[in-house]
Write an enzyme that holds these catalytic residues in place. Structure first.
Site, PDB file in Angstrom:
ATOM      1  CG  ASP A 142      -2.126   0.927   1.056  1.00 13.78           C
ATOM      2  OD1 ASP A 142      -3.130   0.577   0.430  1.00 13.78           O
ATOM      3  OD2 ASP A 142      -2.010   2.064   1.566  1.00 13.78           O
TER       4      ASP A 142
ATOM      5  CE1 TYR B  53      -5.646   6.425  -0.817  1.00  9.85           C
ATOM      6  CE2 TYR B  53      -5.441   6.926   1.520  1.00  9.85           C
ATOM      7  CZ  TYR B  53      -5.532   6.008   0.491  1.00  9.85           C
ATOM      8  OH  TYR B  53      -5.494   4.670   0.774  1.00  9.85           O
TER       9      TYR B  53
ATOM     10  CG  HIS C 192      -4.445  -4.099  -0.001  1.00 14.78           C
ATOM     11  ND1 HIS C 192      -3.759  -3.558  -1.062  1.00 14.78           N
ATOM     12  CD2 HIS C 192      -4.458  -3.132   0.959  1.00 14.78           C
ATOM     13  CE1 HIS C 192      -3.384  -2.320  -0.771  1.00 14.78           C
ATOM     14  NE2 HIS C 192      -3.791  -2.042   0.450  1.00 14.78           N
TER      15      HIS C 192
END
Length: 454
Positions: free
Chosen positions: A226, A374, A430
Site C-alpha cells: 500500500d 491521499y 492486500h
C-alpha cells in the site's frame, strides 16, 4: 545535405535514448519542516524516547456511549456487501465491540514490543523496534524497515515480526535473522500529523531514512505494501546506496504504458510477455481490472479531493469509522467476499485484530490526517518526478493473488530494472503481513538470500 542532417539527428536521438533510458537518477534529497509555525533556529531534539500505549476509563466509557447511541440503517434485501458494509453483520461487530472486546488487554498486547518516539522535521515519529530474542554466536541480525499503509497500522506486522526476529522458534531456518523497525506514517496512529500542506510519500521516505540513521543503521532492507510500498520505493530513489534491498507486495506502475496492452486481450498475452498465471489474474480485464478498480476506488476520489469533509463524520462516530475501514478489510482481502452476508471478514482475521486496528485510528483521532495523505500524493495529479524515475536497487516482489490489481513481472521490470525476485503467492490479498504472515516472511527471506548471493 538536409537528409544527412535529419539522419544524423535521428541517429543521435536513438543513441541518447539507449544510453539514458536506464540512467540511474537519484531523487533530490531536500529538507522539510512539518511542525507548527516557523522552524526554530535551535537544533532539533534528536533524543529517542520510550513510549507506552495507554488507555483510561474515560476513553472506554466514551466509546461505549457512542456505540450505544448509534442509529443503524437496515440493508436492502439480498444486498450482502455490494452496497458497502452490511448493517446486519455490523450489529454482530458492535455487540462484540461493546460487550466482549477488551481494549485494556489489547493495549497490554500492543506493548509486548518496545515502542519509541523521536522528533524529525518537526514531528514526533512513533515506531516499534524489535531485536532478536537470541542470536547464534558470531551472528549479527539483518536490519529490516517495514512500512504500513491505509487503512492499516504498525499493528499489521505483529504476526510477522516473530517469524523474522525468531525464525527457529517458529519452524523456519535461522539463516536470516532480522532486527525489525516498524514506524507509523506521520498522521497515522501515534505519529504526529503534519501541520502543513504538501506532506507526501517522498517527505515520509526522507523522515524514515533519517530515523534509520538516528538508530545507527547505514544500510538496511526495506519492505512495504500500500502506501508503504511507495514510501519504500521513494527511499530507494532518494538514498539507493543505503538500501540493501527493496521488497514489495504492491507496486505503483500507473505511468507504465505496458498497462495499455491489456486492451489487446488475452489472445496476445503470450506475445506481450504475460504468463499463464498473469492471464488468470488479469483477464477478462473488464471484470478483473476495470470494473474492480471502479468498485474499489470511490474512497480514493473522496480522500484525494476533500478528505476533511468525510473525516468529520468518521472522527465523530466509532461505528461509522469501523464500517468505513472494515469494508476495505473485506473486499481488499478477496473481491468475492462482497457476495457474502458477513463480507468474509472472519475467514481471514479475528474481530480482536480488526478492532485493535480500528482503535488505533479512533483513540488517536487520526482518521482525517491519514486520509489527507491521499490528497497530498494524488490531489495535484500524478505528475511527480519520482513517478517517472526508475529504481536501481535489488528488488523483490510478492504477487498475492487477491491484490486489488495484479502487477505482472514484465510491468515491474520497466520500473525496477534490478528486479531479482518475483513470486506468485499461493494465497492472500492486500493486507499481506496481516493475513498471510508466514508466506510473506518466507518470500522476504528468499529475496534476501538472492541479494546476498549477488
Amino acid at each position: 545535405m538536409w537528409l544527412e542532417i535529419l539522419l544524423a539527428s535521428v541517429l543521435g536521438f536513438v543513441i541518447y535514448w539507449f544510453i539514458s533510458r536506464d540512467r540511474e537518477e537519484i531523487l533530490p534529497f531536500e529538507d522539510g519542516w512539518w511542525g507548527p509555525g516557523v522552524k526554530t533556529i535551535t537544533r532539533e531534539d534528536e533524543s529517542i524516547r520510550p513510549f507506552k500505549v495507554e488507555t483510561s476509563d474515560e476513553e472506554i466509557n466514551d466509546l461505549h456511549q457512542r456505540i450505544d447511541k448509534f442509529r443503524l440503517t437496515p440493508p436492502l434485501e439480498d444486498s450482502r456487501f455490494h452496497y458497502g458494509f452490511n448493517s446486519n453483520y455490523l450489529k454482530k461487530i458492535l455487540s462484540y465491540w461493546r460487550n466482549e472486546f477488551d481494549w485494556r488487554k489489547q493495549v497490554e498486547f500492543l506493548n509486548k514490543y518496545p515502542h519509541f518516539k523521536t522528533k524529525i522535521e518537526g514531528l514526533d515519529i512513533h515506531f516499534i523496534h524489535v531485536k532478536p530474542p537470541q542470536l547464534p554466536s558470531g551472528r549479527t541480525p539483518k536490519t529490516l524497515l517495514m512500512v504500513h499503509g491505509w487503512p492499516g497500522s504498525f499493528y499489521e506486522f505483529y504476526k510477522i515480526i516473530p517469524l523474522l526476529t525468531d525464525p527457529k522458534s517458529h519452524g523456519l531456518s535461522d539463516e536470516h535473522i532480522f532486527e525489525v523497525i516498524c514506524p507509523s506514517i506521520p498522521g497515522y496512529g501515534f505519529s504526529e500529523a503534519s501541520y502543513k500542506k504538501g506532506f507526501n510519500t517522498v517527505a515520509c521516505a526522507r523522515i524514515f531514512y533519517k530515523l534509520m540513521l538516528r538508530l545507527g543503521f547505514q544500510k538496511f532492507y526495506i519492505q512495504g505494501g500500500d502506501w508503504g510500498s511507495l514510501i519504500c520505493t521513494n527511499m530507494a530513489q532518494l538514498v539507493p546506496r543505503h538500501v540493501k534491498g527493496l521488497h514489495l507486495n504492491m507496486a505503483f506502475v500507473a505511468r507504465n504504458l505496458s498497462n495499455l496492452t491489456l486492451l489487446l486481450g488475452k489472445r496476445f498475452a503470450g506475445f506481450l510477455g504475460f504468463t499463464e498465471r498473469d492471464v488468470e489474474l488479469l483477464f477478462p480485464w473488464k471484470d478483473k481490472v476495470f470494473y474492480n478498480i471502479m468498485r474499489e476506488s470511490g474512497y480514493l476520489h473522496i480522500q484525494a479531493t476533500k478528505p476533511d469533509t468525510v473525516g468529520c463524520a468518521l472522527n465523530d462516530s466509532p461505528v461509522g469509522l469501523a464500517a468505513y475501514i472494515l469494508e476495505k478489510f473485506s473486499t481488499w482481502t478477496n473481491s468475492e467476499f462482497r457476495d457474502l452476508e458477513d463480507g468474509g471478514l472472519e475467514r481471514k482475521f479475528s474481530l480482536n485484530d480488526l478492532l485493535t486496528n480500528i482503535m488505533l485510528y479512533w483513540t488517536t483521532k487520526t482518521i482525517v490526517s491519514s486520509q489527507r495523505f491521499y490528497k497530498e500524493n494524488l490531489g495535484q495529479g500524478m505528475n511527480q518526478k519520482h513517478e517517472r524515475m526508475k529504481v536501481f536497487v535489488p528488488t523483490g516482489f510478492a504477487a498475492f493473488p487477491c491484490e486489488i490489481l495484479h502487477v505482472p513481472e514484465k510491468w515491474l521490470k520497466s520500473k525496477f530494472p534490478k528486479l531479482i525476485s518475483y513470486s506468485y503467492m499461493a494465497a492472500g490479498g492486500h493486507f499481506a503481513a496481516f493475513e498471510e504472515p508466514k508466506l510473506l516472511a518466507q518470500d522476504i527471506r528468499k529475496f534476501v538470500t538472492l541479494v546476498e548471493q549477488q
